[in-house]
Write an enzyme that holds these catalytic residues in place. Sequence first.
Site, PDB file in Angstrom:
ATOM      1  CG  ASP A 257      24.634   7.082  -9.160  1.00 51.52           C
ATOM      2  OD1 ASP A 257      24.267   8.260  -8.976  1.00 51.52           O
ATOM      3  OD2 ASP A 257      24.816   6.284  -8.212  1.00 51.52           O
TER       4      ASP A 257
HETATM    5  C1  NOJ Z   1      24.797   9.464  -6.362  1.00 48.93           C
HETATM    6  C2  NOJ Z   1      24.130   8.352  -5.640  1.00 48.93           C
HETATM    7  O1  NOJ Z   1      24.836   7.142  -5.822  1.00 48.93           O
HETATM    8  C3  NOJ Z   1      22.675   8.116  -6.043  1.00 48.93           C
HETATM    9  O2  NOJ Z   1      22.105   7.218  -5.131  1.00 48.93           O
HETATM   10  C4  NOJ Z   1      21.915   9.419  -6.086  1.00 48.93           C
HETATM   11  O3  NOJ Z   1      20.586   9.177  -6.454  1.00 48.93           O
HETATM   12  C5  NOJ Z   1      22.609  10.357  -7.049  1.00 48.93           C
HETATM   13  N1  NOJ Z   1      23.945  10.616  -6.580  1.00 48.93           N
HETATM   14  C6  NOJ Z   1      21.864  11.682  -7.213  1.00 48.93           C
HETATM   15  O4  NOJ Z   1      21.994  12.450  -6.092  1.00 48.93           O
END
Ligand code: NOJ
Length: 711
Positions: A257
């Site tokens: 993430d």
């Molecule tokens: C953080 C989020 O937790 C995740 O769900 C997302 O895909 C990423 N950012 C990218 O934007």
Amino acid sequence: MGRSDALLQKMTLEEKIGQLNMVAASRVVTGPGELRDLQEGIRTGRIGNLLNLWGADETRAVQRLAVEESGLGIPLLMGLDVIHGHHTIFPVSLAEACQFAPDLWEKTARVAAEEAAEDGVALTFAPMLDVARDPRWGRIIESPGEDTWVASRMAAAKTRGFQGRDLAAPNSLAATAKHLCAYGAVTAGREYASAEVSERTLHETYLPPFAESVRAGVAAIMPAFIDVSGAPMTANAKLLQGWLRGIVGFEGVLISDYNAVAELLNHGVAADLVEAAALALNAGVDIDMTSGAYIQCLPEALDRGLVTMATIDASVRRVLELKERLGLFDDPYRRGSPPAQAARGPDRRELARDAARKAIVLLSNRTAVLPLAPKIKRLAIVGPLAAAPGEMLGSWASAGKPEDVVSILEGLKAALPQCQIDHAAGVDIDGQEIGGIAAAIDLCASAEVVVLCLGESAGMSGEAASRTDLGLPGRQRALAEAILDLGKPVVVTLSSGRPLTAPWLFERADAVLATWFLGHEAGHAVADVLTGTFNPTGRLPLSWPRDVGQVPIFYNELPSGRPYAPGVHYSSTYLDLPPTPQFPFGHGLSYSRFALSDLRCKPTRVKAGDTIEVSLAVHNESPLAGEATLFLFARDPVASIPRPLLELKGVQKAVLAAGERTEVTWRLPIKDLSFVGANFEPVLEPGRFEIHVGQSADPSRLLSCAVELMT
Ligand code: NOJ
């Protein structure tokens, strides 16, 4: 030798790590410095993947840099959060879950994939498969709700929808199942907190949807930001390598993430970025999303002996193979074609409208005020969500624009051209100002019915949007009570990313609908349901609490030694409220009325490999055609370990004409009644199993039969 291996032999260490590096690119790269860095990184092979860039021209321009100007010409992988639509915005995921319709889940994902692929995107960070039982957690809006079986069906349908039949097709996206795992169980619903979850709960509740996505061929998986029972997921080799790759057999790409690799320092398991990079890579995380830890530190991690070249190569190979599967080597520009050339699906606005109206849950219709009388002449539409197009887009709008949204006010005006419709916001969504309430009250004086549009703003749920208060924000309660005091029929729409607790409202309003955030066609969809053009079919994918003090709340609890019994002091309850939800899982009214009877299991004595037939009669007792939703639950009442009071095993829908009676049948394999054993193997214990069927998980309204599993 395959293309990936041939490339690997030619790559420098820096080029290899570049393939494991994903960098955020804003759509319009603004600062000249940023632009130079990005271009430079792509040319030198230090950036192999991008996120947050879309648009045929924009993506083509950077792809050209990678393909024509970098040493090895390896195409970029471009990812984006295409969650509930790209240009056409569909209902948020929690609302989609209310449809209990895998075919529709697949269709909306397909259209989203087509639109995003037209914009040069090749990878989406979806589906989100986190079972969520705590509405304080803002990301419940992105979830499939509280149930594992539903989340698993969603996993398969969305993966199929995004990826299509052929990942290399110009209109397919690689899907990313996220966030592995138990993110929905964060302590006290607080965003980014740790989760304390038993092995059993992990394997029975949180992991199965991910296993299902792997069975459906999901290309990528994203570990959650969080620490699960003392193991930060970004470094959790036991689950990522041992379970996911080892037991489930996932061969795709693991993408961290956002910045999560560097955040291992905050988790307190890495002393520096070099250790963080090594921990994540050794746990099997192939791509570092934005933290820069891999590109900056993996060379030193190699020098320090913390990682091996073989581990780096294995990750690079997986990334190259994904690019290969996406067809990027054969034609790096196959996505990002002008819309006219792309294969168009069915009419997208029509699909968005259908998805939106099927996501609406009619929570109550106390006085049968709905559907609105066809001859209605005067309506007042009040509340801060009535004319709030931007909010209807929900938590992930992707390329969706507020100007393309039909607001609730516009939808009702279009549906009722002969009716005079007056509108006032009354109060803001979240402000303290109550000066507008008087004017809103005046407006209602000559209305036959008031439609009160209440709820949250889109930003009050989603990432980094946990709340301790689940009530209506700002001064909306003051507005609502002033209007309810008028004594007119009041229909309430609740636009929100979570169930909102408002027992006083459910008691007093004539009808209440959960309308979530329904996307571009929100207004038409609400109007379709209010006018009865569409007979509501949405059902709750979660238990709707009465009060924040009840959460986490979910139907498939384990039995208590002192089960709840009304009026019994020493039973499992609260002093100030019953433990039961405001509305149970599966709840949702229709304008039709259905009666269930004659539940039967055949045969009633079975062996492990058998399949039973469960059937029942459904009767539409009303003068209106409608669709019934039937939930099949199982229970193992006596086993070597306590088993949940109810476990969902199947959902069926029956469309019935006025007065019609039909039979609904399930074929349930006995193996579906097993539970997870000590070594995660399925265990099926002989004895009696109960089968319960109903229109929700309300235990008082279930029909029951039983089967005996012989030794
Ligand atoms: C953080 C989020 O937790 C995740 O769900 C997302 O895909 C990423 N950012 C990218 O934007």
